[in-house]
Design a protein around this motif. Structure first.
Motif, PDB file in Angstrom:
ATOM      1  N   SER A 158      45.738  -9.675  48.597  1.00  0.00           N
ATOM      2  CA  SER A 158      45.976  -8.860  49.802  1.00  0.00           C
ATOM      3  C   SER A 158      46.448  -9.744  50.961  1.00  0.00           C
ATOM      4  O   SER A 158      46.908  -9.242  51.979  1.00  0.00           O
ATOM      5  N   VAL A 168      38.488 -14.571  58.142  1.00  0.00           N
ATOM      6  CA  VAL A 168      39.087 -13.379  57.529  1.00  0.00           C
ATOM      7  C   VAL A 168      38.173 -12.914  56.404  1.00  0.00           C
ATOM      8  O   VAL A 168      37.994 -13.631  55.410  1.00  0.00           O
ATOM      9  N   ALA A 227      35.472 -18.671  45.693  1.00  0.00           N
ATOM     10  CA  ALA A 227      35.196 -19.413  44.460  1.00  0.00           C
ATOM     11  C   ALA A 227      36.385 -19.318  43.510  1.00  0.00           C
ATOM     12  O   ALA A 227      37.040 -18.278  43.413  1.00  0.00           O
ATOM     13  N   CYS A 284      37.125 -20.276  51.250  1.00  0.00           N
ATOM     14  CA  CYS A 284      35.741 -20.377  50.749  1.00  0.00           C
ATOM     15  C   CYS A 284      35.596 -19.570  49.463  1.00  0.00           C
ATOM     16  O   CYS A 284      34.474 -19.346  48.995  1.00  0.00           O
ATOM     17  N   SER A 320      37.523 -10.616  60.972  1.00  0.00           N
ATOM     18  CA  SER A 320      38.104  -9.374  60.448  1.00  0.00           C
ATOM     19  C   SER A 320      37.334  -8.910  59.232  1.00  0.00           C
ATOM     20  O   SER A 320      36.598  -9.684  58.611  1.00  0.00           O
ATOM     21  N   TYR A 321      37.493  -7.661  58.913  1.00  0.00           N
ATOM     22  CA  TYR A 321      36.963  -7.090  57.675  1.00  0.00           C
ATOM     23  C   TYR A 321      37.974  -6.056  57.217  1.00  0.00           C
ATOM     24  O   TYR A 321      39.032  -5.890  57.842  1.00  0.00           O
ATOM     25  N   ARG A 322      37.662  -5.329  56.114  1.00  0.00           N
ATOM     26  CA  ARG A 322      38.683  -4.444  55.563  1.00  0.00           C
ATOM     27  C   ARG A 322      38.504  -2.987  55.989  1.00  0.00           C
ATOM     28  O   ARG A 322      39.317  -2.152  55.688  1.00  0.00           O
ATOM     29  N   GLY A 323      37.398  -2.685  56.652  1.00  0.00           N
ATOM     30  CA  GLY A 323      37.226  -1.315  57.140  1.00  0.00           C
ATOM     31  C   GLY A 323      36.005  -0.588  56.592  1.00  0.00           C
ATOM     32  O   GLY A 323      35.775   0.580  56.912  1.00  0.00           O
ATOM     33  N   THR A 361      27.973 -12.377  45.429  1.00  0.00           N
ATOM     34  CA  THR A 361      29.235 -11.670  45.599  1.00  0.00           C
ATOM     35  C   THR A 361      29.436 -10.796  44.369  1.00  0.00           C
ATOM     36  O   THR A 361      29.222 -11.260  43.244  1.00  0.00           O
ATOM     37  N   SER A 417      26.658 -23.018  50.210  1.00  0.00           N
ATOM     38  CA  SER A 417      25.515 -22.301  49.631  1.00  0.00           C
ATOM     39  C   SER A 417      25.382 -20.956  50.354  1.00  0.00           C
ATOM     40  O   SER A 417      26.108 -20.671  51.306  1.00  0.00           O
TER      41      SER A 417
HETATM   42  N1  LIG Z   1      27.844 -14.820  49.200  1.00  0.00           N
HETATM   43  C1  LIG Z   1      27.691 -16.128  49.027  1.00  0.00           C
HETATM   44  O1  LIG Z   1      26.577 -16.637  49.003  1.00  0.00           O
HETATM   45  C2  LIG Z   1      28.885 -17.030  48.853  1.00  0.00           C
HETATM   46  C3  LIG Z   1      28.686 -18.418  48.806  1.00  0.00           C
HETATM   47  C4  LIG Z   1      29.795 -19.256  48.659  1.00  0.00           C
HETATM   48  C5  LIG Z   1      31.046 -18.713  48.554  1.00  0.00           C
HETATM   49  N2  LIG Z   1      31.213 -17.366  48.571  1.00  0.00           N
HETATM   50  C6  LIG Z   1      32.584 -16.848  48.483  1.00  0.00           C
HETATM   51  O2  LIG Z   1      32.825 -16.133  49.676  1.00  0.00           O
HETATM   52  C7  LIG Z   1      33.683 -15.034  49.413  1.00  0.00           C
HETATM   53  C8  LIG Z   1      33.045 -13.789  49.992  1.00  0.00           C
HETATM   54  O3  LIG Z   1      31.811 -13.523  49.349  1.00  0.00           O
HETATM   55  P1  LIG Z   1      30.810 -12.477  49.997  1.00  0.00           P
HETATM   56  O4  LIG Z   1      29.604 -12.505  49.149  1.00  0.00           O
HETATM   57  O5  LIG Z   1      30.708 -12.720  51.439  1.00  0.00           O
HETATM   58  O6  LIG Z   1      31.624 -11.111  49.716  1.00  0.00           O
HETATM   59  P2  LIG Z   1      31.568  -9.765  50.527  1.00  0.00           P
HETATM   60  O7  LIG Z   1      30.234  -9.582  51.151  1.00  0.00           O
HETATM   61  O8  LIG Z   1      32.114  -8.711  49.615  1.00  0.00           O
HETATM   62  O9  LIG Z   1      32.609 -10.011  51.719  1.00  0.00           O
HETATM   63  C9  LIG Z   1      33.978  -9.985  51.559  1.00  0.00           C
HETATM   64  C10 LIG Z   1      34.564  -9.386  52.825  1.00  0.00           C
HETATM   65  O10 LIG Z   1      35.990  -9.469  52.765  1.00  0.00           O
HETATM   66  C11 LIG Z   1      36.514  -8.342  53.442  1.00  0.00           C
HETATM   67  N3  LIG Z   1      37.912  -8.216  53.052  1.00  0.00           N
HETATM   68  C12 LIG Z   1      38.447  -8.008  51.820  1.00  0.00           C
HETATM   69  N4  LIG Z   1      39.788  -8.021  51.881  1.00  0.00           N
HETATM   70  C13 LIG Z   1      40.122  -8.258  53.180  1.00  0.00           C
HETATM   71  C14 LIG Z   1      41.344  -8.398  53.873  1.00  0.00           C
HETATM   72  N5  LIG Z   1      42.521  -8.312  53.262  1.00  0.00           N
HETATM   73  N6  LIG Z   1      41.289  -8.656  55.199  1.00  0.00           N
HETATM   74  C15 LIG Z   1      40.118  -8.752  55.860  1.00  0.00           C
HETATM   75  N7  LIG Z   1      38.912  -8.640  55.251  1.00  0.00           N
HETATM   76  C16 LIG Z   1      38.929  -8.384  53.930  1.00  0.00           C
HETATM   77  C17 LIG Z   1      35.608  -7.217  53.028  1.00  0.00           C
HETATM   78  O11 LIG Z   1      35.683  -6.178  53.982  1.00  0.00           O
HETATM   79  P3  LIG Z   1      34.885  -4.790  53.793  1.00  0.00           P
HETATM   80  O12 LIG Z   1      33.434  -5.131  53.969  1.00  0.00           O
HETATM   81  O13 LIG Z   1      35.422  -3.943  54.879  1.00  0.00           O
HETATM   82  O14 LIG Z   1      35.201  -4.325  52.401  1.00  0.00           O
HETATM   83  C18 LIG Z   1      34.232  -7.909  53.026  1.00  0.00           C
HETATM   84  O15 LIG Z   1      33.610  -7.758  54.278  1.00  0.00           O
HETATM   85  C19 LIG Z   1      33.888 -14.979  47.920  1.00  0.00           C
HETATM   86  O16 LIG Z   1      35.151 -15.483  47.660  1.00  0.00           O
HETATM   87  C20 LIG Z   1      32.812 -15.897  47.349  1.00  0.00           C
HETATM   88  O17 LIG Z   1      33.312 -16.591  46.236  1.00  0.00           O
HETATM   89  C21 LIG Z   1      30.169 -16.517  48.742  1.00  0.00           C
END
Ligand SMILES: NC(=O)c1ccc[n+]([C@@H]2O[C@H](COP(=O)([O-])OP(=O)(O)OC[C@H]3O[C@@H](n4cnc5c(N)ncnc54)[C@H](OP(=O)(O)O)[C@@H]3O)[C@@H](O)[C@H]2O)c1
Length: 270
Positions: free
Chosen positions: A84, A14, A101, A99, A40-43, A229, A123
């Protein structure tokens, strides 16, 4: 190929942004059947385009379908978006794996009204896709450990849930070590914070190995933007380093950011 005995299970992700896409691709690369993957993603159209480029569109589903059908459910949305998901119920025996943080198990249990909740911190997606990722699971869970093994992600042991804030900052070391180029400042900073949080010492050698060799600030910014993020821990660390703060202080800012996110979400749940 038997995927550590779980190839009959359905895996849902998700929130298929940076991390979610990394997990999905890693699973597929390592033999997990794509038809058993639900995403899934949010759109956001830009996210759709990325999913299309990566050949993942056929896996897209509504959150509700993922919650009803997935046996293992990775939650890879930003912690600030967790509300959400409030009121969504997963299938009774599903493993819910956050996952995100900073969000403690106690809070996730309230959001999902479920008991079988785990946290997994990984990571950045590039390290995972290169087979050089590290991750921690809390509490330990055999099927999840097997999944990480198949993804060639090294599992780092924790002494408790409290370690996850430091671990989440420590996996940002490769990005921090790109932003700060002076090896002596890095070494001194890691040694200083390592006295309080030994996980930084444990992950320092790993970070040196996975840090890409980039030359220009533009290349560094682009790399960090891909793995950070928005509003998250990497961003807090990198912004601190951009303000020329000492390396150890910047890493502390990352830990503090995790705690801040957690408090903000906890108060919105009351
Ligand atoms: N990036 C990293 O290296 C990393 C490493 C470890 C942990 N994390 C953790 O992983 C999480 C995501 O980080 P990220 O960097 O991948 O963020 P990101 O690129 O912003 O991805 C988050 C995704 O969640 C989607 N989303 C939000 N609300 C939703 C819902 N209700 N239903 C379905 N999809 C939904 C968003 O969709 P849209 O694109 O459509 O807005 C977006 O694609 C964070 O909690 C972060 O702490 C990230």
């Amino acid at each position: 190929m038997d995927f550590c005995g779980v190839n009959q299970l359905k895996v849902g992700i998700v929130g298929c942004g940076h991390l979610g896409q990394g997990i999905a691709l890693s699973l597929i690369q390592n033999g997990f059947p794509k038809e058993k993957l639900m995403l899934s993603y949010r759109g956001n159209p830009a996210t759709y385009q990325q999913l299309e480029e990566k050949g993942l569109v056929s896996c897209l589903c509504e959150n509700q379908t993922i919650l009803e059908q997935a046996d293992i459910l990775f939650i890879t949305i930003k912690p600030q978006d967790i509300m959400s998901m409030e009121g969504n119920r997963a299938a009774k025996d599903a493993l819910i794996v956050s996952c995100a943080a900073g969000l403690p198990i106690s809070l996730l249990q309230k959001v999902f009204s479920a008991e079988r909740i785990y946290r997994m911190m990984l990571s950045g997606p590039d390290t995972i896709l290169e087979g050089k990722g590290v991750a921690a699971i809390y509490p330990e869970q055999e099927v999840l450990a097997g999944l990480l093994n198949q993804m060639r992600v090294q599992k780092i042991p924790l002494s408790g849930e409290g370690d996850l804030n430091a671990f989440s900052a420590a996996v940002c070391l490769p990005a921090a070590m790109l932003q700060e180029s002076d090896p002596e400042k890095i070494q001194a900073g890691v040694c200083a914070i390592g006295k309080e949080y030994p996980l930084f010492l444990d992950l320092y050698d790993w970070a040196k190995q996975v840090r890409p060799s980039l030359r220009t600030q533009e290349e560094i910014d682009a790399y960090i933007a891909k793995m950070a993020t928005k509003g998250g821990i990497t961003e807090a660390i990198v912004n601190s380093l951009k303000r020329q703060e000492p390396f150890a202080d910047a890493l502390h800012k990352g830990i503090e950011r995790g705690i801040e996110i957690s408090s903000a979400v906890q108060s919105s749940l009351k």
